[in-house]
Design an enzyme around this catalytic site. Sequence first.
Site, PDB file in Angstrom:
ATOM      1  N   SER A 114       0.681  -1.098   0.050  1.00 49.73           N
ATOM      2  CA  SER A 114      -0.136   0.161  -0.083  1.00 49.73           C
ATOM      3  C   SER A 114       0.802   1.306  -0.073  1.00 49.73           C
ATOM      4  CB  SER A 114      -0.888   0.086   1.319  1.00 49.73           C
ATOM      5  OG  SER A 114      -0.306   0.584   2.438  1.00 49.73           O
ATOM      6  N   PRO A 115       0.163   2.382  -0.305  1.00 46.59           N
ATOM      7  CA  PRO A 115       1.038   3.627  -0.203  1.00 46.59           C
ATOM      8  C   PRO A 115       1.707   3.735   1.252  1.00 46.59           C
ATOM      9  CG  PRO A 115      -1.167   4.262  -0.441  1.00 46.59           C
ATOM     10  CD  PRO A 115      -1.158   2.737  -0.568  1.00 46.59           C
ATOM     11  N   LYS A 116       1.140   3.075   2.337  1.00 52.44           N
ATOM     12  CA  LYS A 116       1.739   3.493   3.663  1.00 52.44           C
ATOM     13  C   LYS A 116       3.159   2.899   3.491  1.00 52.44           C
ATOM     14  CE  LYS A 116      -1.866   5.384   5.388  1.00 52.44           C
ATOM     15  NZ  LYS A 116      -1.710   7.001   5.599  1.00 52.44           N
ATOM     16  N   ASP A 117       3.634   1.977   2.758  1.00 52.23           N
ATOM     17  CA  ASP A 117       4.950   1.732   2.928  1.00 52.23           C
ATOM     18  C   ASP A 117       5.772   2.704   2.691  1.00 52.23           C
ATOM     19  OD1 ASP A 117       3.927  -0.907   2.757  1.00 52.23           O
ATOM     20  OD2 ASP A 117       4.771  -1.680   0.946  1.00 52.23           O
ATOM     21  N   ALA A 120       5.697   4.606   6.212  1.00 52.20           N
ATOM     22  CA  ALA A 120       6.421   3.728   7.228  1.00 52.20           C
ATOM     23  C   ALA A 120       8.075   3.884   7.150  1.00 52.20           C
ATOM     24  CB  ALA A 120       5.736   2.771   7.334  1.00 52.20           C
TER      25      ALA A 120
END
Length: 372
Positions: A114-117, A120
């Site tokens: 996801s774009p949250k990679d 993070a």
Amino acid sequence: MDNRPRLYLTAAFLCGVLLTLGFKDFYPDLERRFRRRRVPIDTVAGAGLATKDQIDLEDHTRSQKPDKAHHVEVPEGIEACVGNTPLFRIKSLSEETGCEILAKAEFLNGAGGSPKDRVALNMIKTAEEQGLLTPHSGDTIYEGTVGSTGISLATICRARGYLAHICMPSDQATEKSDLLLKLGAVVDRVPPAPIIDPMHFVNRARSLAADHTADPKRPGRGYFADQFENQANWQSHYEGTGPEIFSQCGGKLDAFVAGAGTGGTIAGVARFLKPKLSAPRVVLADPQGSGLFNRVKNGVMFHTLEREGTRRRSQVDTIVEGIGINRVTANFEAGRELIDDAIKVSDEEAMAMARWLAEKDGIFAGSSSAVN
């Protein structure tokens, strides 16, 4: 009877055999010498070149250095597989609307998919640079999340030598917490609560990080990632997602549409694209129950479902998980003035679009992606 003719024949036969065996070994060398003298000028086949001298072929493949232009760098660890996701055309929607509708394949990010990679990884790298985290020291990263950021953090924490402790609302899909546990994270599912409540999932993560750091008996430190307020969030999209989109579109883009939870994606991309393009429109897609629509339209964080006596639950009233919020965050405010418009999307519209994408294009997208 005279036997001399037989002896002559036998002797002749033996001589012939011996001559043949000797000539077999001598003939190749004789043939090579004959050919050299017969043709004074030889032609190199296929090259159209002529030479009077003998051509000596040598193998230089072992001594040659590899061509840098063809050298492919192998990614170092799973975190090196984050970013540079492709941009692809959604065929059914493009043909139906007459517009070229493109989607960023953020599900191909290598850690949590996801774009949250991006978020993070950048939060962890920034904390390392600031001396707040040290790999393989027992440091634990705490975060309050509805799922996607937690999955990305849990994966990258393992890859970089940290532990992950995730706090999330208990009304989120159990598949998310199950995956987090399999990734080795500690998971706290807490009852939904308003942000002013100390047991709100974000506040819970903050207090646990502080308790960890203050406890001399526990190894390492506790680090609260704070994705909603951490500036490394929107900066990851300003430095990565925005430039990628600009390059992949060849600098030609009319509009960028995105939902918002922390607000980091839309803020970071907007801050990069606006100065680069003449008149790009940045549009927020907001699920029902979220107050961001009114924040963009009217400058006030409010939704009609929050009127006195009408609120049915303490969280955002929608089945969409991961986007929509009813409070102001530093990441969203970092790009709010650059957002040109906002569109309210109902749960029914999000579900219908998710089904459409699966049936028409084979794209299995969640509700938060379908809102766009």
